[in-house]
Write an enzyme that holds these catalytic residues in place. Sequence first.
Site, PDB file in Angstrom:
ATOM      1  N   HIS A 186       0.836  -1.203   0.000  1.00  0.00           N
ATOM      2  CA  HIS A 186       0.000   0.000   0.000  1.00  0.00           C
ATOM      3  C   HIS A 186       0.875   1.260   0.000  1.00  0.00           C
ATOM      4  O   HIS A 186       0.677   2.159  -0.837  1.00  0.00           O
ATOM      5  CB  HIS A 186      -0.895  -0.062   1.243  1.00  0.00           C
ATOM      6  CG  HIS A 186      -1.776   1.122   1.462  1.00  0.00           C
ATOM      7  ND1 HIS A 186      -3.135   1.088   1.250  1.00  0.00           N
ATOM      8  CD2 HIS A 186      -1.506   2.381   1.913  1.00  0.00           C
ATOM      9  CE1 HIS A 186      -3.662   2.269   1.547  1.00  0.00           C
ATOM     10  NE2 HIS A 186      -2.696   3.072   1.952  1.00  0.00           N
ATOM     11  N   GLU A 187       1.841   1.332   0.895  1.00  0.00           N
ATOM     12  CA  GLU A 187       2.668   2.548   0.983  1.00  0.00           C
ATOM     13  C   GLU A 187       3.543   2.704  -0.252  1.00  0.00           C
ATOM     14  O   GLU A 187       3.746   3.829  -0.735  1.00  0.00           O
ATOM     15  CB  GLU A 187       3.508   2.537   2.265  1.00  0.00           C
ATOM     16  CG  GLU A 187       2.711   2.539   3.574  1.00  0.00           C
ATOM     17  CD  GLU A 187       1.736   3.701   3.710  1.00  0.00           C
ATOM     18  OE1 GLU A 187       1.889   4.718   3.013  1.00  0.00           O
ATOM     19  OE2 GLU A 187       0.786   3.575   4.516  1.00  0.00           O
ATOM     20  N   HIS A 190       1.596   4.327  -2.902  1.00  0.00           N
ATOM     21  CA  HIS A 190       1.647   5.801  -2.812  1.00  0.00           C
ATOM     22  C   HIS A 190       2.980   6.321  -3.379  1.00  0.00           C
ATOM     23  O   HIS A 190       3.009   7.298  -4.116  1.00  0.00           O
ATOM     24  CB  HIS A 190       1.536   6.271  -1.358  1.00  0.00           C
ATOM     25  CG  HIS A 190       0.189   6.111  -0.731  1.00  0.00           C
ATOM     26  ND1 HIS A 190      -0.981   6.492  -1.350  1.00  0.00           N
ATOM     27  CD2 HIS A 190      -0.182   5.640   0.507  1.00  0.00           C
ATOM     28  CE1 HIS A 190      -2.005   6.264  -0.530  1.00  0.00           C
ATOM     29  NE2 HIS A 190      -1.550   5.741   0.593  1.00  0.00           N
TER      30      HIS A 190
END
Length: 276
Positions: A186-187, A190
């Site tokens: 997820h990170e 980003h």
Amino acid sequence: MSYKINNKEFGSVGEFVLQGRGCATITPNHYQIKRNDELVSGLRRTNSRPSSIIIPIKFIHIVDGSNGHITQAQREAQMSVLREAYGIYGINFEYSESEVVVEENSQWYRMDHGSFEEREAKTALQENPKKYLNFYTAGLASGLLGWATFPWEREGDFTKDGVVMLDSTLPGGDIQNFNLGKTAIHEIGHWLGLFHTFQGGCQAYGDHVHDTPPHAAPNYGKPEDGPHNACSVDTGNAPIHNFMNYVDDAWMTKFTQGQIERVWDQISLYRSEFLS
Ligand SMILES: [Zn+2]
């Protein structure tokens, strides 16, 4: 049932998620979003998309006494999780065990997003972000799972580039519901330019990806198939298995083709040094 994460108690897992699920990555402002969209559309008119990339990861573990230590087996398991999610799209990661950094610092260990401690730690420990994805782990301030910087932020703030992960989110960590290494997917999403699938709620632009249906709010836990927070502009199901939503690790299994297209755009624009 109350839910305790990283020394902070929430009324339930749902309450934790609704307060941001601990992803402290900041939403860019309208100017940044518009400028990025213009660059992407220019790129799509003129450029052919690359098909493969290798991103070297620099693991930097901030520890406090016996807290925060990550084993080699955990790093390797985290790499496997990343390869499984991104590898099929030609986005590859590697790391060298001999380059792993372990730094003892009790102040940095509890760093918060945007804090003095974050900047001090990154200033001291960062490897060149044009050659490495800096992957920090620490105990973090209460209630956070992690955060990332977006690719277009790097030139303006070179020091902060990278991802920061709560140490116990790595595979084998002891945090309930979020210890399968999906926070890193997820990170890094980003870091490669992806927004949350629920960004913008039901507004037309949403997450700026054409094949993720807009949804009004994050989903959490392990939702059943069916309409969730659907918007009238698209009554399709919310992307309840998407890595950029807020569901439990066990429920996160996919990106969409549109998200991967966006990632390649962002790499071409901002992280082209990694192209192989
Ligand atoms: Zn996030």
